[in-house]
Design a protein around this motif. Structure first.
Motif, PDB file in Angstrom:
ATOM      1  N   TYR A   6      -2.256  -1.757  -9.353  1.00  0.00           N
ATOM      2  CA  TYR A   6      -2.881  -2.022  -8.054  1.00  0.00           C
ATOM      3  C   TYR A   6      -4.342  -1.548  -8.038  1.00  0.00           C
ATOM      4  O   TYR A   6      -5.188  -2.136  -7.363  1.00  0.00           O
ATOM      5  CB  TYR A   6      -2.111  -1.334  -6.933  1.00  0.00           C
ATOM      6  N   HIS A  48      -9.584   8.936  -1.145  1.00  0.00           N
ATOM      7  CA  HIS A  48      -8.899   7.756  -0.634  1.00  0.00           C
ATOM      8  C   HIS A  48      -9.223   7.536   0.846  1.00  0.00           C
ATOM      9  O   HIS A  48      -9.541   6.413   1.263  1.00  0.00           O
ATOM     10  CB  HIS A  48      -7.380   7.934  -0.830  1.00  0.00           C
ATOM     11  N   PRO A  55      -9.027  -1.161   4.960  1.00  0.00           N
ATOM     12  CA  PRO A  55      -7.747  -1.260   4.241  1.00  0.00           C
ATOM     13  C   PRO A  55      -7.679  -2.483   3.333  1.00  0.00           C
ATOM     14  O   PRO A  55      -8.390  -3.463   3.529  1.00  0.00           O
ATOM     15  CB  PRO A  55      -6.717  -1.366   5.369  1.00  0.00           C
ATOM     16  N   TYR A  80     -10.309   2.725  -4.184  1.00  0.00           N
ATOM     17  CA  TYR A  80      -9.487   3.691  -3.450  1.00  0.00           C
ATOM     18  C   TYR A  80      -8.938   4.805  -4.344  1.00  0.00           C
ATOM     19  O   TYR A  80      -8.385   5.777  -3.842  1.00  0.00           O
ATOM     20  CB  TYR A  80      -8.305   2.980  -2.774  1.00  0.00           C
ATOM     21  N   ALA A 138      -0.513   4.016   0.883  1.00  0.00           N
ATOM     22  CA  ALA A 138      -0.531   2.671   0.297  1.00  0.00           C
ATOM     23  C   ALA A 138       0.537   2.548  -0.776  1.00  0.00           C
ATOM     24  O   ALA A 138       0.962   3.535  -1.369  1.00  0.00           O
ATOM     25  CB  ALA A 138      -1.904   2.378  -0.303  1.00  0.00           C
ATOM     26  N   PRO A 177       4.862  -2.397   1.326  1.00  0.00           N
ATOM     27  CA  PRO A 177       4.170  -1.757   2.448  1.00  0.00           C
ATOM     28  C   PRO A 177       4.347  -2.521   3.758  1.00  0.00           C
ATOM     29  O   PRO A 177       4.483  -1.901   4.822  1.00  0.00           O
ATOM     30  CB  PRO A 177       2.695  -1.767   2.006  1.00  0.00           C
ATOM     31  N   GLY A 222      -1.927   6.321  -4.244  1.00  0.00           N
ATOM     32  CA  GLY A 222      -1.789   5.882  -2.862  1.00  0.00           C
ATOM     33  C   GLY A 222      -1.682   7.001  -1.852  1.00  0.00           C
ATOM     34  O   GLY A 222      -1.651   6.746  -0.639  1.00  0.00           O
ATOM     35  N   ILE A 232      -2.279  -3.624   0.321  1.00  0.00           N
ATOM     36  CA  ILE A 232      -1.114  -2.764   0.077  1.00  0.00           C
ATOM     37  C   ILE A 232      -1.133  -1.490   0.915  1.00  0.00           C
ATOM     38  O   ILE A 232      -0.291  -0.610   0.737  1.00  0.00           O
ATOM     39  CB  ILE A 232      -0.962  -2.400  -1.418  1.00  0.00           C
ATOM     40  N   HIS A 233      -2.069  -1.384   1.850  1.00  0.00           N
ATOM     41  CA  HIS A 233      -2.054  -0.227   2.737  1.00  0.00           C
ATOM     42  C   HIS A 233      -0.960  -0.385   3.794  1.00  0.00           C
ATOM     43  O   HIS A 233      -0.679  -1.494   4.261  1.00  0.00           O
ATOM     44  CB  HIS A 233      -3.415  -0.035   3.413  1.00  0.00           C
ATOM     45  N   ARG A 234      -0.369   0.743   4.155  1.00  0.00           N
ATOM     46  CA  ARG A 234       0.632   0.772   5.224  1.00  0.00           C
ATOM     47  C   ARG A 234      -0.096   0.970   6.543  1.00  0.00           C
ATOM     48  O   ARG A 234      -0.627   2.054   6.821  1.00  0.00           O
ATOM     49  CB  ARG A 234       1.626   1.916   4.973  1.00  0.00           C
TER      50      ARG A 234
END
Length: 254
Positions: A212, A232, A241, A219, A86, A137, A226, A244-246
């Motif tokens: 964030y 996490h 998710p 998280y 993230a 992201p 991240g 901002i999670h990928r």
């Protein structure tokens, strides 16, 4: 009448490194155990200082070689955040003054958070110029992390007010830039400019992730930044998710 041990400590503590050896010698023959310990302690402090000066000189060889060949404004560039699940990838470029000797500059991963904060402030204060680049992201998912890193590096370079005439990069060759450049393997530990960039980039991104964490609690972004810690990953499975999670990084966890 001999000085008290506390008074000797004050004298040695107040001495700058240039005068410390001379001050130490004044008390070297004092046979009081407390003074002997003080002398040993300040000897060790001075020797550590000399060793650090030598290390700083050794990681300035790339910059010295470039200056010997006519380059003056040398930018070191590095990234942080290629691996997390993230948050953005963040890059920094730093142009340090010639003969910069900020003690402690090193690969940011080798430093404590407190030391990074301290050094980041000194680097920002003393740098000829510095700049950051960031890719979100969402864009990482669109163009992949390597291309996102390159883009963030170009953004950082474009953000400089003082344009460098040479770029030293950590391990990579940056596409689509016209400035002369060189990639150095493990550059964040071998080049003072890249090391400085790695520190300010890490501090900048960590501060973002702390913010964030307030926006997306649960998280552990404030301490895992991240990255895929067990906490996490467990939160991903339980909460799902957040923005901002990928998505390309977390598909195996959800």
């Amino acid at each position: 009448m001999s000085l008290k041990i506390s008074e000797i400590k004050e004298i040695l503590s107040a001495a700058g490194y240039d005068e410390l050896p001379e001050k130490i010698e004044i008390f070297r023959n004092d046979d009081r155990s407390g003074v002997i310990k003080l002398v040993e302690s300040f000897d060790k402090k001075y020797n550590a200082y000399i060793k650090e000066l030598e290390r700083i000189k050794s990681i300035s060889v790339f910059e010295k070689e470039l200056r010997d060949n006519g380059y003056r404004l040398i930018g070191g560039i590095d990234e942080v955040g290629r691996g997390p699940l993230a948050g953005p990838v963040v890059t920094a470029v730093a142009i340090l003054p010639e003969n910069c000797s900020i003690l402690g500059i090193n690969d940011s991963k080798k430093l404590s958070a407190a030391k990074r904060e301290e050094l980041s402030a000194k680097i920002r204060e003393q740098a000829v110029d510095y700049s950051f680049g960031m890719v979100s992201p969402m864009e990482i998912d669109e163009i992949n992390i390597l291309q996102a890193t390159y883009k963030a590096m170009r953004k950082a370079i474009d953000g400089l007010k003082t344009k460098p005439d040479f770029i030293l990069a950590d391990a990579v060759t940056i596409p689509e830039i016209t400035i002369s450049q060189r990639g150095i393997i493990h550059g964040d530990a071998r080049s003072i400019s890249i090391g400085a960039a790695s520190i300010i980039a890490k501090v900048e991104r960590d501060a973002m992730m702390v913010e964030y964490d307030k926006a997306f609690p649960g998280y552990g972004f404030g301490h895992n930044m991240g990255y895929g810690s067990a906490e996490h990953i467990e939160a991903l499975k339980e909460i799902g998710p957040c923005p901002i999670h990928r998505r390309t990084f977390i598909k195996n966890f959800i």
